[in-house]
Write an enzyme that holds these catalytic residues in place. Structure first.
Site, mmCIF file in Angstrom:
data_model
loop_
_atom_site.group_PDB
_atom_site.id
_atom_site.type_symbol
_atom_site.label_atom_id
_atom_site.label_comp_id
_atom_site.label_asym_id
_atom_site.label_seq_id
_atom_site.Cartn_x
_atom_site.Cartn_y
_atom_site.Cartn_z
ATOM 1 N N LYS A 87 7.885 27.030 57.177
ATOM 2 C CA LYS A 87 8.897 28.089 57.042
ATOM 3 C C LYS A 87 10.057 27.705 57.952
ATOM 4 O O LYS A 87 11.250 27.585 57.814
ATOM 5 C CB LYS A 87 8.577 29.627 56.961
ATOM 6 N N GLN B 154 3.888 37.876 57.456
ATOM 7 C CA GLN B 154 3.111 36.697 56.729
ATOM 8 C C GLN B 154 1.754 37.595 56.377
ATOM 9 O O GLN B 154 1.235 38.397 57.323
ATOM 10 C CB GLN B 154 2.770 35.596 57.666
ATOM 11 N N ASP C 289 10.645 38.285 50.749
ATOM 12 C CA ASP C 289 9.695 38.029 49.794
ATOM 13 C C ASP C 289 9.668 38.574 48.618
ATOM 14 O O ASP C 289 8.724 38.185 47.687
ATOM 15 C CB ASP C 289 8.181 38.505 50.598
HETATM 16 N N1 L34 Z 1 4.576 37.573 53.407
HETATM 17 N N2 L34 Z 1 2.787 35.782 53.102
HETATM 18 C C1 L34 Z 1 4.108 36.181 52.961
HETATM 19 N N3 L34 Z 1 4.863 35.439 51.956
HETATM 20 C C2 L34 Z 1 4.345 34.401 51.433
HETATM 21 O O1 L34 Z 1 5.290 33.664 50.700
HETATM 22 C C3 L34 Z 1 3.094 34.095 51.794
HETATM 23 N N4 L34 Z 1 2.583 33.002 51.064
HETATM 24 C C4 L34 Z 1 1.158 32.745 50.841
HETATM 25 C C5 L34 Z 1 0.470 33.230 51.932
HETATM 26 N N5 L34 Z 1 1.018 34.512 52.524
HETATM 27 C C6 L34 Z 1 2.355 34.761 52.685
HETATM 28 C C7 L34 Z 1 2.940 31.595 51.403
HETATM 29 O O2 L34 Z 1 3.921 31.234 52.165
HETATM 30 C C8 L34 Z 1 1.224 31.557 50.385
HETATM 31 N N6 L34 Z 1 2.142 30.703 51.239
HETATM 32 C C9 L34 Z 1 2.410 29.166 51.080
HETATM 33 C C10 L34 Z 1 3.296 28.693 51.629
HETATM 34 C C11 L34 Z 1 3.508 27.196 51.667
HETATM 35 C C12 L34 Z 1 2.417 26.680 51.413
HETATM 36 C C13 L34 Z 1 1.302 27.068 50.985
HETATM 37 C C14 L34 Z 1 1.247 28.417 50.716
HETATM 38 C C15 L34 Z 1 2.654 25.062 51.612
HETATM 39 O O3 L34 Z 1 3.573 24.687 51.974
HETATM 40 N N7 L34 Z 1 1.672 24.348 51.495
HETATM 41 C C16 L34 Z 1 1.397 22.988 51.472
HETATM 42 C C17 L34 Z 1 0.321 22.352 52.251
HETATM 43 C C18 L34 Z 1 0.462 23.269 53.551
HETATM 44 C C19 L34 Z 1 -0.794 22.857 54.542
HETATM 45 O O4 L34 Z 1 -0.869 21.473 54.833
HETATM 46 O O5 L34 Z 1 -1.707 23.510 54.987
HETATM 47 C C20 L34 Z 1 1.472 22.077 50.017
HETATM 48 O O6 L34 Z 1 2.030 20.975 49.988
HETATM 49 O O7 L34 Z 1 0.978 22.761 49.252
#
Ligand code: L34
Length: 284
Positions: free
Chosen positions: A52, A96, A119
């Site tokens: 983020k 988060q 969010d």
């Molecule tokens: N308050 N909590 C709040 N807001 C959110 O919007 C989230 N979420 C979920 C968990 N808790 C939260 C996220 O941000 C899940 N989540 C989230 C955000 C980004 C990614 C995955 C979950 C992401 O960028 N995933 C990458 C891989 C990341 C890695 O290498 O660990 C992808 O390419 O899928």
């Protein structure tokens, strides 16, 4: 089979937003500001809030990430939220999830000013989503609809099946699909003959948090498959989705990868929401 790259779509959208933010900064005298609060050191959460911060930098949004120890009390967190609510330089607040077990997440989320709730989790935003009133849309569902539209997938009149009924993904994405005139089924752990239900889907959205749960027998040939899961493959230790990608990709018309699919779009929609909250404030 066509891959819907959340990474590519995000890059394009972030580049557009960077130009817009440049103009708004000149117009309104300051950049949008997003404050992210992370309590504890959950490795997934650390990785997501880092993503983020990186996206905010790319777009020109000021980002402050406040990292608090896992032992922070609920009262301390509520006091912090109160100060952010009253800080005019803060446009967006994100706490988060998950929070440590000693905290009541519903109470914490409800304490965020709804017009800074980037969010879309605050009860006022949830209510307005279901009442079709203006609101901040939750990031993951918003990103999923953008991905379907970017791939020119027709939603109206189609059968959509959403696996998972969470308040942050399953329920709101079902509502957004319904608003796009899909016929929506919400399936979950108690659904009988889940595979048969899923095989009805023209659009299958999977948000259950179980590695490679969706297998080829659950996918109708020609379906669009949206994988919301971010799991560790127990065998390889690598990141994987809720969908067995290798098995399901050949059957599907479109499919999202993990990583590089829904995750990056979630983050990009967070930037959009921050921009929206800032603009609403600046325009008065
Ligand atoms: N308050 N909590 C709040 N807001 C959110 O919007 C989230 N979420 C979920 C968990 N808790 C939260 C996220 O941000 C899940 N989540 C989230 C955000 C980004 C990614 C995955 C979950 C992401 O960028 N995933 C990458 C891989 C990341 C890695 O290498 O660990 C992808 O390419 O899928």
């Amino acid at each position: 089979m066509e891959l819907i790259s959340g990474k590519a779509l995000s890059a394009a959208r972030k580049a557009e937003m960077a130009k817009e933010v440049e103009q708004y900064k000149a117009q309104y005298g300051r950049a949008p500001q997003l404050t992210v609060v992370l309590v504890g050191e959950d490795p997934g959460s650390v990785s997501y809030v880092t993503g983020k911060a990186k996206a905010a930098a790319e777009v020109g949004i000021d980002n402050v990430t406040l990292r608090k120890p896992a032992e922070t009390t609920e009262a301390e967190l509520l006091a912090l939220i109160d100060s952010l609510n009253n800080d005019d330089t803060v446009d967006g607040i994100l706490v988060q999830l998950p929070l440590p077990k000693h905290m009541d997440s519903d109470k914490v989320i409800a304490a965020i000013r709804h017009d800074k709730d980037v969010d879309g989790f605050h009860p006022a935003n949830v209510a307005n989503l279901w009442l079709k009133q203006p609101c901040v849309l939750p990031c993951t569902p918003k990103g999923i609809i953008q991905m379907l539209k970017s791939a020119n997938i027709e939603i109206s009149g189609k059968r959509a099946v959403v696996i998972g009924r969470s308040t942050i993904v399953g329920l709101p994405v079902s509502k957004l699909l319904l608003d796009e005139n899909a016929t929506v089924t919400i399936a979950h752990s108690r659904t009988k003959d889940l595979a048969a239900v899923c095989r009805e889907a023209d659009i299958l959205v999977v948000a259950i948090g179980r590695p490679k749960f969706v297998t080829a027998d659950m996918v109708k040939p020609g379906a669009a498959v949206i994988d919301v899961g971010v799991n560790r493959d127990p065998e390889t230790g690598k990141l994987c989705g809720d969908v067995d990608f290798e098995a399901c990709a050949p059957l599907s018309s479109h499919i999202t990868p993990v990583p590089g699919g829904v995750g990056p779009m979630t983050i990009t929609c967070l930037m959009e929401n921050t921009l929206e909250c800032y603009l609403r404030k600046m325009k008065g």
